[in-house]
Design an enzyme around this catalytic site. Structure first.
Site, PDB file in Angstrom:
ATOM      1  N   ARG A  14       0.058   0.635   1.638  1.00 42.54           N
ATOM      2  CA  ARG A  14       1.113   0.044   0.797  1.00 42.54           C
ATOM      3  C   ARG A  14       0.960  -1.486   0.711  1.00 42.54           C
ATOM      4  O   ARG A  14       0.543  -2.013  -0.307  1.00 42.54           O
ATOM      5  CB  ARG A  14       2.492   0.431   1.364  1.00 42.54           C
ATOM      6  CG  ARG A  14       3.656   0.178   0.414  1.00 42.54           C
ATOM      7  CD  ARG A  14       4.114  -1.257   0.328  1.00 42.54           C
ATOM      8  NE  ARG A  14       4.485  -1.843   1.620  1.00 42.54           N
ATOM      9  CZ  ARG A  14       4.732  -3.140   1.781  1.00 42.54           C
ATOM     10  NH1 ARG A  14       4.647  -3.974   0.757  1.00 42.54           N
ATOM     11  NH2 ARG A  14       5.045  -3.619   2.970  1.00 42.54           N
ATOM     12  N   ASP A  15       1.245  -2.185   1.792  1.00 43.74           N
ATOM     13  CA  ASP A  15       1.215  -3.654   1.731  1.00 43.74           C
ATOM     14  C   ASP A  15      -0.191  -4.118   1.399  1.00 43.74           C
ATOM     15  O   ASP A  15      -0.382  -5.092   0.664  1.00 43.74           O
ATOM     16  CB  ASP A  15       1.661  -4.237   3.087  1.00 43.74           C
ATOM     17  CG  ASP A  15       2.159  -5.670   2.967  1.00 43.74           C
ATOM     18  OD1 ASP A  15       2.084  -6.247   1.871  1.00 43.74           O
ATOM     19  OD2 ASP A  15       2.624  -6.218   3.987  1.00 43.74           O
ATOM     20  N   HIS A 206       6.021  -8.087  11.741  1.00 41.91           N
ATOM     21  CA  HIS A 206       5.117  -7.836  10.591  1.00 41.91           C
ATOM     22  C   HIS A 206       4.513  -9.199  10.261  1.00 41.91           C
ATOM     23  O   HIS A 206       5.183 -10.048   9.668  1.00 41.91           O
ATOM     24  CB  HIS A 206       5.970  -7.267   9.449  1.00 41.91           C
ATOM     25  CG  HIS A 206       5.278  -7.088   8.136  1.00 41.91           C
ATOM     26  ND1 HIS A 206       5.053  -5.840   7.581  1.00 41.91           N
ATOM     27  CD2 HIS A 206       4.798  -7.975   7.226  1.00 41.91           C
ATOM     28  CE1 HIS A 206       4.475  -5.975   6.393  1.00 41.91           C
ATOM     29  NE2 HIS A 206       4.308  -7.268   6.162  1.00 41.91           N
ATOM     30  N   HIS A 208       1.626 -11.594   8.589  1.00 36.26           N
ATOM     31  CA  HIS A 208       0.468 -11.865   7.744  1.00 36.26           C
ATOM     32  C   HIS A 208      -0.337 -12.958   8.441  1.00 36.26           C
ATOM     33  O   HIS A 208       0.215 -13.782   9.178  1.00 36.26           O
ATOM     34  CB  HIS A 208       0.942 -12.274   6.344  1.00 36.26           C
ATOM     35  CG  HIS A 208       1.451 -11.088   5.550  1.00 36.26           C
ATOM     36  ND1 HIS A 208       0.713 -10.463   4.585  1.00 36.26           N
ATOM     37  CD2 HIS A 208       2.610 -10.391   5.647  1.00 36.26           C
ATOM     38  CE1 HIS A 208       1.394  -9.433   4.096  1.00 36.26           C
ATOM     39  NE2 HIS A 208       2.566  -9.370   4.724  1.00 36.26           N
ATOM     40  N   CYS A 239       1.399 -10.088  -0.618  1.00 39.36           N
ATOM     41  CA  CYS A 239       2.506  -9.695  -1.481  1.00 39.36           C
ATOM     42  C   CYS A 239       2.276 -10.332  -2.837  1.00 39.36           C
ATOM     43  O   CYS A 239       2.030 -11.530  -2.932  1.00 39.36           O
ATOM     44  CB  CYS A 239       3.840 -10.164  -0.889  1.00 39.36           C
ATOM     45  SG  CYS A 239       5.225  -9.885  -2.005  1.00 39.36           S
ATOM     46  N   ASN A 248      -1.995  -8.642   5.963  1.00 39.44           N
ATOM     47  CA  ASN A 248      -1.412  -8.493   7.300  1.00 39.44           C
ATOM     48  C   ASN A 248      -2.518  -8.659   8.326  1.00 39.44           C
ATOM     49  O   ASN A 248      -3.690  -8.479   8.013  1.00 39.44           O
ATOM     50  CB  ASN A 248      -0.858  -7.074   7.486  1.00 39.44           C
ATOM     51  CG  ASN A 248       0.383  -6.859   6.699  1.00 39.44           C
ATOM     52  OD1 ASN A 248       0.314  -6.493   5.544  1.00 39.44           O
ATOM     53  ND2 ASN A 248       1.515  -7.095   7.300  1.00 39.44           N
TER      54      ASN A 248
END
Ligand code: HMG
Ligand code: MG
Length: 304
Positions: A14-15, A206, A208, A239, A248
């Site tokens: 996803r990310d 989370h 990055h 993002c 990430n």
């Protein structure tokens, strides 16, 4: 005492992939999920039910969910920014949904097109319906350490959204450094605010890795006893609404560090490196993961 076991949520599908400009075939997304679960990942963030106009790469969300071969011991999560997203997600049987708010007003506007207060109003029925359906709800708090539009973000701003998320009944609070500017002590200060409202089992980090601080930040969380982290295989991602932010922290790098610390993750590093190599090849570039690259180079040397 640092934790003896850590839970890693791989958010790569996803990310990681949401930010890719080139189309990624549904079959490749599905294969990535399969490889991650084969490597021992037990939590995978698969896709997001957001507007395809905003994030075209996630438009095949329902197909990806339909095509994955599920394991009963893996939890599959998806992002749901509003009721429309949750209603589309429900038939695809996720185990968990994620509502994503921000600690900064400016990012809230750019990412989900509403204020922080409005976003929480939108999330409230999402949380209620998800709970009615027996699903766990995770909240992501974006820009907890800095914002690409506003600049500095304070722990008070983090606590404000954490408190609002708690108020609507989310089960878990993920503190996200969307643009990777956090450093260890500042991360601890933000985490302390989350821990005022959520038990330690339900707080995660989370990070990055834009400024190369992510592993140090994870270690700073371990020192506090926090034992759940998002990571992204091959260091994929970013993002689309946080320009310049890189992916990430790579799952391979996190697992290499945790293995070295004697912390259990249940993840087989070799198989994870293969998963990272697979998706990097699909995308036509080398893995961003330092550990992944080093281990691949070592294999080649042994084979030569
Ligand atoms: P909006 O334009 O304000 O929404 O967008 P709206 O309710 O006015 O609807 C506009 C159109 O979108 C309508 O379609 C709706 O049907 C449709 P139209 O009539 O124009 O054809 N729509 C939807 N379609 C599919 N699924 C939905 C949905 N909702 C409305 N769920 C919205 C509001 C939230 C939808 C939009 O801003 C959006 O999709 N944003 C997504 C942003 C995003 O995905 N960002 C990346 C994920 S967050 C992230 O990466 C950070 C994180 O990793 C943590 C960190 O690192 O910080 C989690
Ligand atoms: Mg993110």
């Amino acid at each position: 005492m640092i934790p003896s076991t850590v839970r890693i949520v791989d958010v790569g599908p996803r990310d990681g992939l949401q930010n890719e400009k080139q189309p990624v075939a549904t079959a490749h997304k599905v294969e990535l999920v399969h490889r991650l679960q084969a490597a021992g990942l037990r939590e995978i963030e698969v896709t997001s039910f957001v507007s395809p106009k905003w994030v075209p790469q996630m438009a095949d969300n329902a197909q990806v969910m339909a095509d994955i071969t599920r394991r009963s011991d893996v939890r599959y999560s998806v992002l749901t920014p509003n009721l429309k997203g949750l209603e589309a997600a429900l038939p695809t049987r996720p185990d968990e949904v994620v509502v994503f708010g921000a600690a900064s007003e400016a990012f809230s506007q750019r990412n989900i097109n509403c204020s922080i207060a409005e976003s929480v109003e939108r999330f409230a029925p999402v949380v209620a319906l998800a709970h009615e359906k027996g699903l766990k709800v995770r909240a992501a708090i974006s820009c907890a350490l800095g914002c690409p539009y506003q600049g500095e973000v304070t722990p008070d701003e983090v606590e404000n959204i954490v408190r609002l998320m708690k108020g609507i009944g989310v089960d878990h609070c993920g503190v996200a450094d969307t643009i990777g500017v956090g450093t260890p002590r500042r991360v601890q200060a933000a985490m302390e605010r989350a821990l005022k409202h959520f038990p330690i089992e339900e707080v995660s980090g989370h990070f990055h890795d834009t400024y190369g601080q992510a592993l140090a930040n994870i270690y700073a969380c371990l020192e506090m006893g926090i034992h759940t982290f998002d990571a992204s295989v091959a260091g994929l991602g970013g993002c689309p609404y946080a320009k310049g932010a890189t992916g990430n922290v790579a799952t391979e790098d996190v697992v290499f560090m945790l293995d070295g610390l004697g912390i259990q993750t249940g993840i087989a590093l070799d198989a994870l490196v293969d998963a990272g190599a697979f998706i990097s090849e699909v995308l036509g570039r080398p893995p961003v993961s330092r550990a992944g690259k080093a281990l691949l180079a070592k294999r080649e040397k042994v084979a030569a």
